[in-house]
Motif scaffolding. Structure first.
Motif, PDB file in Angstrom:
ATOM      1  N   HIS A 107      41.651   4.227  63.205  1.00  0.00           N
ATOM      2  CA  HIS A 107      42.053   3.026  63.672  1.00  0.00           C
ATOM      3  C   HIS A 107      41.271   2.554  64.548  1.00  0.00           C
ATOM      4  N   ALA A 108      41.378   1.157  65.235  1.00  0.00           N
ATOM      5  CA  ALA A 108      40.607   0.622  66.271  1.00  0.00           C
ATOM      6  C   ALA A 108      41.560  -0.118  67.267  1.00  0.00           C
ATOM      7  N   TRP A 109      41.034  -0.023  68.568  1.00  0.00           N
ATOM      8  CA  TRP A 109      41.393  -0.878  69.446  1.00  0.00           C
ATOM      9  C   TRP A 109      40.732  -2.219  70.150  1.00  0.00           C
ATOM     10  N   CYS A 110      41.377  -3.345  70.319  1.00  0.00           N
ATOM     11  CA  CYS A 110      40.490  -4.499  71.094  1.00  0.00           C
ATOM     12  C   CYS A 110      40.152  -3.927  72.262  1.00  0.00           C
ATOM     13  N   MET A 111      39.163  -4.191  72.756  1.00  0.00           N
ATOM     14  CA  MET A 111      38.660  -3.664  74.108  1.00  0.00           C
ATOM     15  C   MET A 111      39.057  -4.886  75.136  1.00  0.00           C
ATOM     16  N   ARG A 116      34.739  -7.228  71.107  1.00  0.00           N
ATOM     17  CA  ARG A 116      34.787  -5.741  71.433  1.00  0.00           C
ATOM     18  C   ARG A 116      35.603  -4.697  70.839  1.00  0.00           C
ATOM     19  N   PHE A 117      35.431  -3.806  70.159  1.00  0.00           N
ATOM     20  CA  PHE A 117      36.459  -2.918  69.634  1.00  0.00           C
ATOM     21  C   PHE A 117      36.028  -1.386  69.682  1.00  0.00           C
ATOM     22  N   ARG A 118      37.150  -0.498  69.905  1.00  0.00           N
ATOM     23  CA  ARG A 118      36.842   0.977  70.129  1.00  0.00           C
ATOM     24  C   ARG A 118      37.473   1.383  68.665  1.00  0.00           C
ATOM     25  N   GLY A 158      38.778   3.397  55.524  1.00  0.00           N
ATOM     26  CA  GLY A 158      37.967   2.764  56.770  1.00  0.00           C
ATOM     27  C   GLY A 158      37.675   1.194  56.453  1.00  0.00           C
ATOM     28  N   PRO A 159      37.506   0.669  55.469  1.00  0.00           N
ATOM     29  CA  PRO A 159      37.342  -0.872  55.396  1.00  0.00           C
ATOM     30  C   PRO A 159      38.516  -1.618  55.647  1.00  0.00           C
ATOM     31  N   ALA A 160      39.700  -1.078  55.595  1.00  0.00           N
ATOM     32  CA  ALA A 160      40.983  -1.624  56.363  1.00  0.00           C
ATOM     33  C   ALA A 160      41.032  -1.829  57.604  1.00  0.00           C
ATOM     34  N   VAL A 161      40.458  -1.034  58.539  1.00  0.00           N
ATOM     35  CA  VAL A 161      40.295  -1.103  59.917  1.00  0.00           C
ATOM     36  C   VAL A 161      39.161  -1.999  60.213  1.00  0.00           C
ATOM     37  N   TRP A 198      40.661  -5.212  59.763  1.00  0.00           N
ATOM     38  CA  TRP A 198      41.551  -5.685  60.926  1.00  0.00           C
ATOM     39  C   TRP A 198      40.507  -6.067  62.184  1.00  0.00           C
ATOM     40  N   CYS A 199      39.798  -5.763  62.450  1.00  0.00           N
ATOM     41  CA  CYS A 199      38.634  -5.981  63.600  1.00  0.00           C
ATOM     42  C   CYS A 199      38.170  -7.263  63.138  1.00  0.00           C
ATOM     43  N   LEU A 200      37.700  -7.955  62.150  1.00  0.00           N
ATOM     44  CA  LEU A 200      37.175  -8.901  61.792  1.00  0.00           C
ATOM     45  C   LEU A 200      38.212 -10.064  61.878  1.00  0.00           C
TER      46      LEU A 200
END
Length: 77
Positions: free
Chosen positions: A22-26, A56-58, A38-41, A44-46
């Motif tokens: 998963h990813a967080w928006c910084m 910026r994402f973590r 992985g491509p789903a995360v 989401w970031c894009l």
């Protein structure tokens, strides 16, 4: 706890999901849902970047492990 760690091996847990990420928006702290894909995360970031301008994402990838007997050992002491 034993001092002889050669009696044990670390391996993937066969009963757990693998490759969960998963990813967080910084910038704002929004978080993607966990996904085994992985491509789903990345998608989401894009998408979040396109909607908000945040860049910026973590990203965190989790692997579940377990300890078992080392090769050649069949029982735990």
């Amino acid at each position: 706890m034993t001092n002889n760690l050669s009696e044990y091996a670390l391996c993937l847990d066969p009963d757990a999901r693998q490759g969960v990420s998963h990813a967080w928006c910084m910038t704002c702290g929004m978080r993607s849902q966990e996904a085994e894909d992985g491509p789903a995360v990345k998608h989401w970031c894009l998408g979040h970047a396109e909607e908000t301008g945040h860049k910026r994402f973590r990203a965190v990838a989790t692997t579940f492990l377990m300890v078992g007997p080392a090769p050649g050992r069949t029982t735990r002491r």
